[in-house]
Structures are given as structure tokens and as C-alpha cells.
Scaffold this motif. Sequence first.
Motif, PDB file in Angstrom:
ATOM      1  N   ARG A 684      33.446  33.819  16.364  1.00  0.00           N
ATOM      2  CA  ARG A 684      32.413  33.447  17.337  1.00  0.00           C
ATOM      3  C   ARG A 684      31.438  32.512  16.628  1.00  0.00           C
ATOM      4  O   ARG A 684      31.129  32.709  15.456  1.00  0.00           O
ATOM      5  N   ALA A 685      30.967  31.503  17.356  1.00  0.00           N
ATOM      6  CA  ALA A 685      30.101  30.514  16.730  1.00  0.00           C
ATOM      7  C   ALA A 685      29.085  29.997  17.723  1.00  0.00           C
ATOM      8  O   ALA A 685      29.367  29.891  18.932  1.00  0.00           O
ATOM      9  N   SER A 686      27.916  29.682  17.205  1.00  0.00           N
ATOM     10  CA  SER A 686      26.859  29.052  18.004  1.00  0.00           C
ATOM     11  C   SER A 686      26.126  28.056  17.118  1.00  0.00           C
ATOM     12  O   SER A 686      25.985  28.270  15.910  1.00  0.00           O
ATOM     13  N   GLN A 687      25.652  26.983  17.742  1.00  0.00           N
ATOM     14  CA  GLN A 687      24.999  25.925  16.966  1.00  0.00           C
ATOM     15  C   GLN A 687      23.531  26.256  16.760  1.00  0.00           C
ATOM     16  O   GLN A 687      22.839  26.702  17.694  1.00  0.00           O
ATOM     17  N   LEU A 688      23.051  26.077  15.548  1.00  0.00           N
ATOM     18  CA  LEU A 688      21.674  26.419  15.203  1.00  0.00           C
ATOM     19  C   LEU A 688      20.704  25.368  15.722  1.00  0.00           C
ATOM     20  O   LEU A 688      20.965  24.166  15.641  1.00  0.00           O
ATOM     21  N   SER A 689      19.590  25.843  16.225  1.00  0.00           N
ATOM     22  CA  SER A 689      18.526  24.929  16.646  1.00  0.00           C
ATOM     23  C   SER A 689      17.405  24.874  15.623  1.00  0.00           C
ATOM     24  O   SER A 689      16.481  24.070  15.753  1.00  0.00           O
ATOM     25  N   GLU A 690      17.489  25.734  14.613  1.00  0.00           N
ATOM     26  CA  GLU A 690      16.493  25.763  13.544  1.00  0.00           C
ATOM     27  C   GLU A 690      17.163  26.267  12.266  1.00  0.00           C
ATOM     28  O   GLU A 690      18.246  26.870  12.327  1.00  0.00           O
ATOM     29  N   PRO A 691      16.542  26.041  11.117  1.00  0.00           N
ATOM     30  CA  PRO A 691      17.158  26.485   9.861  1.00  0.00           C
ATOM     31  C   PRO A 691      17.356  27.995   9.835  1.00  0.00           C
ATOM     32  O   PRO A 691      16.620  28.757  10.476  1.00  0.00           O
ATOM     33  N   LEU A 692      18.360  28.417   9.055  1.00  0.00           N
ATOM     34  CA  LEU A 692      18.685  29.831   8.926  1.00  0.00           C
ATOM     35  C   LEU A 692      18.930  30.158   7.462  1.00  0.00           C
ATOM     36  O   LEU A 692      19.718  29.492   6.802  1.00  0.00           O
ATOM     37  N   ALA A 693      18.232  31.175   6.951  1.00  0.00           N
ATOM     38  CA  ALA A 693      18.458  31.658   5.590  1.00  0.00           C
ATOM     39  C   ALA A 693      19.335  32.895   5.660  1.00  0.00           C
ATOM     40  O   ALA A 693      19.122  33.773   6.501  1.00  0.00           O
ATOM     41  N   TRP A 694      20.305  32.981   4.780  1.00  0.00           N
ATOM     42  CA  TRP A 694      21.200  34.132   4.754  1.00  0.00           C
ATOM     43  C   TRP A 694      21.674  34.351   3.335  1.00  0.00           C
ATOM     44  O   TRP A 694      21.421  33.531   2.452  1.00  0.00           O
ATOM     45  N   THR A 695      22.310  35.488   3.100  1.00  0.00           N
ATOM     46  CA  THR A 695      22.750  35.827   1.747  1.00  0.00           C
ATOM     47  C   THR A 695      24.238  36.132   1.742  1.00  0.00           C
ATOM     48  O   THR A 695      24.809  36.545   2.741  1.00  0.00           O
ATOM     49  N   THR A 696      24.848  35.913   0.589  1.00  0.00           N
ATOM     50  CA  THR A 696      26.265  36.229   0.417  1.00  0.00           C
ATOM     51  C   THR A 696      26.421  37.713   0.092  1.00  0.00           C
ATOM     52  O   THR A 696      25.436  38.433  -0.085  1.00  0.00           O
ATOM     53  N   HIS A 697      27.673  38.142  -0.002  1.00  0.00           N
ATOM     54  CA  HIS A 697      27.928  39.540  -0.349  1.00  0.00           C
ATOM     55  C   HIS A 697      27.417  39.864  -1.747  1.00  0.00           C
ATOM     56  O   HIS A 697      27.180  41.027  -2.078  1.00  0.00           O
ATOM     57  N   ALA A 698      27.236  38.823  -2.597  1.00  0.00           N
ATOM     58  CA  ALA A 698      26.717  39.038  -3.954  1.00  0.00           C
ATOM     59  C   ALA A 698      25.202  38.928  -3.996  1.00  0.00           C
ATOM     60  O   ALA A 698      24.617  39.010  -5.076  1.00  0.00           O
ATOM     61  N   GLY A 699      24.568  38.704  -2.841  1.00  0.00           N
ATOM     62  CA  GLY A 699      23.118  38.615  -2.802  1.00  0.00           C
ATOM     63  C   GLY A 699      22.555  37.238  -3.067  1.00  0.00           C
ATOM     64  O   GLY A 699      21.348  37.085  -3.267  1.00  0.00           O
ATOM     65  N   GLU A 700      23.378  36.211  -3.064  1.00  0.00           N
ATOM     66  CA  GLU A 700      22.911  34.846  -3.333  1.00  0.00           C
ATOM     67  C   GLU A 700      22.314  34.245  -2.057  1.00  0.00           C
ATOM     68  O   GLU A 700      22.897  34.354  -0.967  1.00  0.00           O
ATOM     69  N   GLN A 701      21.176  33.583  -2.215  1.00  0.00           N
ATOM     70  CA  GLN A 701      20.459  33.025  -1.079  1.00  0.00           C
ATOM     71  C   GLN A 701      21.096  31.710  -0.655  1.00  0.00           C
ATOM     72  O   GLN A 701      21.287  30.798  -1.455  1.00  0.00           O
ATOM     73  N   MET A 702      21.419  31.599   0.642  1.00  0.00           N
ATOM     74  CA  MET A 702      22.051  30.407   1.191  1.00  0.00           C
ATOM     75  C   MET A 702      21.197  29.887   2.345  1.00  0.00           C
ATOM     76  O   MET A 702      20.352  30.603   2.904  1.00  0.00           O
ATOM     77  N   HIS A 703      21.458  28.626   2.754  1.00  0.00           N
ATOM     78  CA  HIS A 703      20.625  27.998   3.779  1.00  0.00           C
ATOM     79  C   HIS A 703      21.490  27.197   4.742  1.00  0.00           C
ATOM     80  O   HIS A 703      22.336  26.404   4.322  1.00  0.00           O
ATOM     81  N   GLY A 704      21.279  27.442   6.026  1.00  0.00           N
ATOM     82  CA  GLY A 704      21.873  26.622   7.075  1.00  0.00           C
ATOM     83  C   GLY A 704      20.777  25.774   7.699  1.00  0.00           C
ATOM     84  O   GLY A 704      19.586  26.110   7.618  1.00  0.00           O
TER      85      GLY A 704
END
Length: 822
Positions: A684-704
Motif C-alpha cells: 500500500r502506498a500514498s504520496q507524501l504532502s510533507e516531510p516524514l521522519a522514520w527509523t529503520t529496524h536498527a534504529g537509524e533515522q531516515m527522512h522522506g
Amino acid sequence: MAAHASGQPGWRRHAWLVPAALVAVLIGLLCWGAWVYGYDPAWFTGSRAWWLPALETNQDWTMLAAMALLAASLSAYWWPRRRQQLPIGLISVVVMVLTAATLGLASYIPCRGRVSTTGVVFWILQLYVGQPPNIYQSVQPETAKALACGGAPPLALQLGQIAGLGATLIGAIAFGAVLWRQPLGRLQSRFARDATIVTGLSSLTIPLLKQLTETARSPRAIIVIEPEEDHALLEEARLTGARVVIGDPSSTHLLRPIICTWRGCALNHLYALRDNVQDNERIIDAATGILRRYQAVPDRHPHLVALIDDPRHADHWRGTHSGTSSVWFEDALSSAEATARGVVSRVLRAQPRHLLVCGDSTLTVAILLELARRAWEQAELVKAAAIGRAADPATPPPSDEPSLLPLDRIALLDLRAPDIKREYLASAPKATLESLPAVVAHPVRWHDLLLKTLDAMDPAQARQTAVIITESPPGSGVHEAGRVARLHPETPVFVLALAGAGMDGAIFDLLHPFEHGLLDEGEVPEDTWTRVARHWHECYRLSHPLPAGHPQSPARLPWPELDPFLKQDNILELRSILSAVAACGRQWAPVHLVPPGSVIELSEGDLDGIAIAEHTRWQQRRLAAGRPGEFVVPWAELPDHMRDGIRSHLVSQLAQLEDVGFVPIVPAGGPPGAARYERVGLVRASQLSEPLAWTTHAGEQMHGFAGDWHVVDDKGNMRTVSDPDFQASHEPAGDGRWRRIGVYRAWQVEQAVVIRTKEGKATAQQGDWVVEAPTGERWPVRNEQFGWSYRPTPGQPRRPEPPDQAIAPAATSSSTAPTISS
């Protein structure tokens, strides 16, 4: 004028007159003595003059003095003119022929009796074949008058015999040298101890050749290989003093005995400077084919330099040919880059705060890139000096305390200024871009705006402004530059001029014309790798200061003052690191050509292996040179803090290489064990209208980012994907669901590695997978997840069994278990 042009003091060019005058006086004295002696052989015994014994027929010292003065006069004449390739052999022959004839006439005329003039001439000619007539011994005195020419030959005749035969021998040798010039040149090249090979003669390369011969230990160490025997510049090449060999420079049969002599590898530099880039590549390939058969020599690091005039091509070629061998370096030489270095050096000496760059040419971008590189280098030196002061506040600051570039503003004036700026931003590494003030582009005709811009400044600002005009073709901007320099005499103006019109200084006011060339302010340009090694050394000595008198202080001297052994060691260290990284399966590449999100950093094991390899090289070289020390021991015997320090220093060196544009990458397609896998499953997918911060299973900070897609699979794993990548790897499946499509390459990692994805740094743990998209982008996928989201394509080997290891705990920042997978 001749003395000035040759660069020699006038007295050296006229010093030959002193021994020449002395030998002329001595020959005159010998001729007079032979003349008197021929008519009166008892003259020596009848006179009591103190100098007369010097003319007696058995005086060896007089003969030796005459020959020594003659040799000294010829040598003194030739030495200051040796680079002019004078026919010294022919000059010597003429001098000796005239000397023999003069001495022979003075000795034979008193003995001619009734012999004709032709007979006397025949006697003289016999001097040149080593069979002079025995006139003095053959005359038997029967009467008082017949006593003429009785006894031993006078010194004049003895010297004439030597000079005549010597003229014949020297003439024969000179003739043979001309006749066998090519075979002789090749033979001499085989015995070169330190050879620099130059191929490709042109008006651009001749100044470089001249500088190489002037700075070499001996001009004969420079070997020019030219395939055209009637090349117009061949004689000018010979005038530099270099050896000239006629032949195909890409022939291994010709190159092998020059590169690898009976003493071993003799190659120092090889400059492939032909106009055709493909010809230069063939020459480099031939040289590498020869060098590849030999192991690395600890104290020799051959540099193979190809002329690639387009700086864009040169940058790409340099990046893809770096670190390919532990035996040699490969580099590209561009006239635009070399010219830019010289111009930037001259501009920065004026300490401007504002810079106006006018015109559109390849030189424009090269100058901007060089400015950015200089700004980064100075910033790194300032940072290193600050670290050194913090580590040891008691140590006084160095005499050459570094400082940042004074530039506050750089403006481009040209109708294509925006495009020039775009190319500059796309070509310069990020770190160097951040070190230089932002470049402002003004899309205007610089001829119309330059003078108005300077007129609008107050006098103080105009004095702090410098102008660089790079308009092409060369010389087209000189007229306007002259006007600007005359109306603003305190503003330095640097303008690209026609070939031959460049000058080291200003021609009037502060107008500085320069021209395209391969020299950097008249010197052989520093190659890319020596420049990197020099910067490494300067940063290290500033960040690790030592008090005066410390045993290690000679190793902390500035680069120009550094011991040659240590200077060479810095260059060998760079070669060792480049090749050790390549041995890890990496390939060096220009940063701006690396696909975004594809860089895989070196693993901890890789870094340890590279550090050990470099320390081992360093230790073995010092032991071989008889330079033992406290830490000149095997890696295993080093204390922990030393091993940590070496490894930390290696990390900083690799970071600096990346800052200047060289990054080690896993080659496209992955390592040899990589295979093709088909993506399966629905998301399932949806297009972001604003930035999104998320983390990997190892706890690394990622950014969309806004416009990216937020993707969640059936297992609850999520990630963000850029819009172009999402559209290429998914197709609608209805009801808000998307089908994963495409065939990607993937491989399982044996040790943890960090991947710089578009969203941030993510770690693939041991046993995880690295997936590579057709665009080159890469990301890690956990081994468990890879099993149900990818399947081998037909004909591909089955996926290996997962290793027996614990799965890393899922991230706790989300209700699902985020991962990097799409």
C-alpha cells in the motif's frame, strides 16, 4: 642578449676566452721554437734563456699543458651553451685541424729544401692519418747547412701529430653518432637510471619539455619519443638537451627497455602528450602492460600522465583510472586546469575580497573549480591548526599559520552565466562548494556591464576587486580588459591572451595577460596525487605539532622543506591506500558521477585491512632504508592507541579524498556473487504532502520528502521512495494497492556495511542483502524479508540458506517494524 636568453651569466659564456688565449700564446711559442729549431738544431744548447727548456723536444709537461688548455677552452665554450645543442664535435674537429696545420707548417717549412709546396701540403695531410713523414730523422748532416732539421722532432710537430690524428678520430666518431643516432639513442635509453618519457611535440608541450629538462638531474634523463622523423619541432626538442628516440611511443618493444632497464624499473614519469586522446590512452596502456609484470618498488612510484585537454573528460578519466595499481599512478593533464591553477595563484596574491569572472569558456569553470579547491584546502588547514592548538596550547603557532581565503563574493558576468554556474555546481564536490562563497550569475554581456560595475563601486571596494576575463577565442577580451585596467588602475585585471602574449607581470597599470599552457606559473604542474599527498602532510603536521628539538620534528616541516625520503613516503602512502581500497573490490570514481543513494561505505574489516597494509609498507620501507624507530614494528606489536590512531587517520584521509572528488564504490552490478532477482508482492502506498521522519529496524533515522511515496508492505514494513523510483518499480493493482515489479540485482553481505541511501545512512548487518536498482540506487533488506519479497529469475542460482544468527530487534518508533525495502 644571448647571455640573457640562455639564462647564464655573461662571464660564463665568455670564460672560454681565457684558456683559448693561453693556448694560442703557447701554440705560437711552439711554432716559433720549431721554426728556429728547424734551421738551427743547436739553438737549445746555445741559449741560456730561463724559459727555453720548456720548448725542448723531450718536455712532456709542455705537451700536457697545451692539450689541457685546448680541452679547457672547448669545454668552457660548450658548457654554458650545452642546451643549444651546438655541434661541439664539428667545432672541436675544426679547431684541431687548424691547430695541426699551423704546427705542421711551422715544423716542416724549414725542412722543405727543394720540395714543392704541394709536397709540404701532402706532409701536412699525413698528420691526419697518423703517418707523418720522418723528415727530421731522415736528414743526415753531411755539411753544416745540411744540419737543418737534424735530431728529434720539435714539440710543435709532436703536438701537431696528436691534434691531426685526434681531429680524424673525433670527426669519425661524430659522423658515426649522426649516422647511428637513432640506434644509439635507444641504446643509451636502456641504461637510464631515472627516466622521464615525453611523447607528443607541439607548441603547447615544448615549454613543458624545456622545464622538465631544466629541473631534471640531467637533461639526458628526459627521453622524447617521436614517431615522425621529419617533425618540425624535433630539432627544438633536441636543443633542450633531451634524448630523442624515433619510433612508435605505443610500442611495447620500444618502451620496455626504457621503462625497465637492467637496473630495474627506471621510469619516473611518462607524459603522453599527443593531440589525440586515444593515442595517449594507447601509450598509457602499453606502459601499464609493461609495469604490470613487476612488483611495486618501495622507493619508486611511476606517474603515467595523459594529456586530455577537455577538463570534463580529464576529471572523469582521472577518477576512473585512480587506484588501479599498487605499482603506478595514472593522472590526466589538462591545459585548462593547469592554466586555472596559475591564474588563481596570481589572483589570490592580490588578496581580493570580490571577484568578477567574465566570459564563457572551459577555462571559466576550471577557474571556479580551482577556487573552490583552494578554499577547501585552506579551510582544512585552518581546522587542522585549531586541532593542534587545542591539543598542545604550549606549542607556539607555526610560522606559516594558515588562513581562510579572503573572498567574500564571486560574480559571473556573461549571457551564459546561469549555465556556467549550473555546470560548476554539478562538477564540484559538495565539501569544496561549501568552502567557497556562493557564486552569483548575471546573464548580461560582460563587455557592457563590467566597466559599469566597477564605476559603481567606491574606490576602496574597487581596490579590493579582481577581474578575470576568460573570453574565447583567446585575445578577444584584451581590448576591453585594457580599457578597464586603464580606467581602474588599482583593480587587478587578468585576461586570456593569444599564445605568446602572456606575461608573468603586469604590462601596464595592473593588467595581467595570461595564455593557455601546461605550466603552472612557469613550473611543471603538481600532479593530482602529489597535491593530495602534500595536503595530507600539511594537515597532519598542523594537527600534530611538536616542540622545537623533538626527535620527530623533521617530519613536521612544511612540504617544501621536507626531507625527500619523507616527501616520497607521503606519496607512497597515498598509492598504498588507493590500491588497498581497490583490492577490497572497490573502484575509485569521481563523486559527481556516482548515482545518488548508491555509495556503500567500507566495512570495519576493510578499514582494518587497509590500515595494516599501509603500516606494513611503512615499516618495511623504513627498515630497508636503515631508519628504525620505536613504532617501526609489525602491526601486531603496536600498542592499542597507535593502532587506533592509524585507523582514525585513515578514515580522515579517505574523507578528504572524497571531499576533493574521489570516492570508492562497489562497481555497478555489485560484487561477483551478485545475481538477478525479481520483486514480488503487493504494497500500500500514498504520496507524501510533507516531510516524514522514520527509523529503520536498527534504529537509524531516515527522512522522506514531500512528493515521495510512503510505502507499507503486507508485513507492516515501511519506507519512503522518491516519486520517479516508485513509478518505475510499482504498478497499480487496484484498491490503493501496488504491485512490486522489476528485476534487480542483489547480493548477501558477509560483514556489516553502511549504505548511504537517498533517505539517509542505513546498515546492512551480516547476512542481510543489498539490492541495486537499474538506476544504481542501493538499499539494505533484512535476510528474512528478502526471502519473501524477492525470488531468483529463471536461470539464476537459488538464494543461499540464511546464516544462523539472531535477527536485529525491530525499531520501536512505529507500531510496525520499519525497514528499507520497496
